[in-house]
Scaffold this active site. Structure first.
Site, PDB file in Angstrom:
ATOM      1  N   SER A 253       0.663  -1.222   0.085  1.00 43.21           N
ATOM      2  CA  SER A 253      -0.021   0.250  -0.028  1.00 43.21           C
ATOM      3  C   SER A 253       0.741   1.372   0.237  1.00 43.21           C
ATOM      4  O   SER A 253       2.137   1.217   0.409  1.00 43.21           O
ATOM      5  CB  SER A 253      -0.970   0.087   1.284  1.00 43.21           C
ATOM      6  OG  SER A 253       0.108   0.022   2.253  1.00 43.21           O
ATOM      7  N   LYS A 254       0.367   2.244  -0.703  1.00 44.13           N
ATOM      8  CA  LYS A 254       1.006   3.864  -0.548  1.00 44.13           C
ATOM      9  C   LYS A 254       1.111   4.235   0.757  1.00 44.13           C
ATOM     10  O   LYS A 254       1.941   4.619   1.180  1.00 44.13           O
ATOM     11  CB  LYS A 254      -0.113   4.527  -1.117  1.00 44.13           C
ATOM     12  CG  LYS A 254       0.028   4.566  -2.684  1.00 44.13           C
ATOM     13  CD  LYS A 254      -0.779   6.230  -2.870  1.00 44.13           C
ATOM     14  CE  LYS A 254      -2.136   5.774  -3.626  1.00 44.13           C
ATOM     15  NZ  LYS A 254      -2.613   7.054  -4.098  1.00 44.13           N
TER      16      LYS A 254
END
Ligand code: GLU
Length: 474
Positions: A253-254
């Site tokens: 994930s970012k």
């Protein structure tokens, strides 16, 4: 045997995700290793998520990385167009066919109705899905609504009691209950198809032999299989790649990692390292070999050796690989690629630049760090009190005097000569180890460590080295 034809089918919603690069790379490697064709198809049917310029950026990034396509919106091909928004009539033709055969139906429910339906189902703890109330509409009712221009969608009618079983090349036999599948919208109220219909129609017409995509699409596969069946087509082979995970094993994930390929390139990671690193996110050969060029990967890659277990995205490994390629690619290549990071850095000449890159690449992991590495050579660091005191000692002054006298008559491009001159100094002065080298480096760089002496002198140059000694002599 049917010819191998695979496609990378990104939606232009922004940057190229690391997971997208992995899919594109595996498509490319699989096609290359079997003499097949690798196709780029742009899936732009969700106009609300489209980002301007994303298609061009994506194509450019893949090109920079060495992934090219046999058929694409750029190079064309027998199955053009390769952009879904240019193929709308084809999707409508097949949506109508599904309506005619009774496999699909028009749904006029408003979003309020659908929300209410969802809330009621959730409150009862039921599986949330469309309750098919529009299936009951009579032809007259449908025609009236159509004539009145009531917004509507077309839904695929999924079977009620059915267990989907299919082979996935990575996972083996996969089984899923149809009861878990909603009556998927295939044409939206704006007239655009959804991904499901468009992907199936295109994969069929483009004669795709293997659908390679991320595990997140696994749950959509029954809908796709059903579409193939309703349209009377053979389905391709299915290949769902493992999830990519953060180091805590949550989905990449970012929040925890940079996930955009472009940003890794901007940060100065080498394409060779990125390709090598991404290739190993789920695939490895029988042995523990870790370093591969793109050409080697084209020879040895196989889908059979892709694991179904999640692959951890370990940045320290990418850094290590980048360091490896930084040191092993030709010096000229690295110098060329590092150039943009040296913009505004006051270099003496090209020779100095090459010497900085040659010495620096032994010590740094990424390209921009080379410019940082160059700083003390161009402008020595300011000395602290303790360092000034050390330079003032009798031993330190003797060392500086020795170099000030001997450097002008030594060929600094001859490493052996420089080392021999230093060795003579150690013998003559009877000063060795750090007592010999620390004052020398402090005077030259303002810090006590640095590369070997020949490189240091080559980078700084004789004249400037003498200046720096003079400044420190008392
Ligand atoms: N357009 C889909 C995506 O953005 C492609 C999924 C597939 O390969 O079927 O990932």
């Amino acid at each position: 045997m049917t010819p191998i034809r695979v496609r990378f089918a990104p939606s232009p919603t922004g940057y190229l995700h690391i997971g997208g690069l992995r899919t594109a790379l595996y498509d490319f490697l699989f096609a290359r290793s079997y003499g097949g064709k690798c196709i780029l198809r742009i899936e732009d049917t969700d106009k609300s998520r489209e980002v301007k310029g994303a298609v061009e950026d994506l194509i450019e990034t893949l090109q920079v990385l060495g992934i090219d396509f046999d058929e694409s919106p750029i190079v064309g091909g027998d199955y053009a167009p390769y952009i879904q928004s240019e193929r709308l009539p084809l999707y409508h033709q097949h949506a109508n066919e599904l309506l005619d055969k009774g496999h699909a139906y028009r749904c006029f429910c408003s979003s309020e109705t659908l929300n209410q339906m969802r809330e009621e189902q959730q409150a009862k703890g039921e599986f949330v899905k469309y309750d098919r109330r529009c299936v009951q509409l009579s032809p007259t009712e449908i025609n009236e609504k159509l004539a009145a221009g009531t917004p509507h969608v077309i839904r695929l009618k999924m079977p009620d009691d059915y267990r989907f079983a299919f082979e996935d090349i990575i996972r083996g036999k996969v089984e899923m209950d149809a009861a878990q599948s909603d009556d998927q919208v295939i044409i939206k109220s704006d007239g655009f198809p959804t991904y499901h219909l468009a992907a199936v129609v295109d994969d069929h017409y483009m004669q795709i032999s293997h659908v390679i995509r991320g595990e997140e699409w696994l749950s959509s596969t029954p809908k796709h299989i059903w579409l193939y069946r309703c349209l009377g087509w053979d389905a391709p082979k299915w290949v769902h790649l493992p999830l990519i995970l953060n180091t805590d094993r949550s989905k990449l994930s970012k929040r925890m990692n940079d996930v955009s390929v472009e940003s890794y390139l901007k940060k100065g990671y080498l394409k060779e390292a990125l390709i090598n690193f991404v290739a190993l996110l789920g695939w490895h050969e029988a042995d523990d070999k870790e370093l591969y060029t793109l050409e080697e990967l084209c020879q040895v890659f196989s889908l059979e050796r892709v694991s179904k277990a999640g692959a951890v995205f370990d940045l320290t490994k990418l850094d290590w690989m980048n360091g490896h390629y930084l040191r092993s690619l030709p010096l000229e290549t690295i110098a060329e690629r590092a150039k943009p990071y040296f913009e505004g850095v006051p270099l003496r000449d090209e020779k100095q630049y090459m010497a900085i890159v040659a010495a620096g690449r032994e010590r740094v992991q990424v390209l921009p760090a080379l410019a940082e590495y160059a700083q003390p050579f161009l402008n020595p660091k300011a000395l602290g009190d303790a360092e000034i005191e050390l330079l003032g000692t009798e031993a330190a002054q003797k060392v500086l005097k020795y170099f000030a006298e001997h450097l002008p008559t030594t060929d600094i491009n001859d490493a052996e000569a420089v080392n021999a001159m230093a060795k003579d100094g150690i013998n003559q002065l009877g000063i060795k180890g750090k007592h010999f080298y620390t004052p020398l480096r402090l005077a030259l760089l303002g810090e006590s460590h640095g590369p070997d002496l020949p490189s240091t002198f080559q980078i700084i140059g004789v004249e400037e080295s003498l200046n720096r000694f003079a400044k420190c002599r008392m």
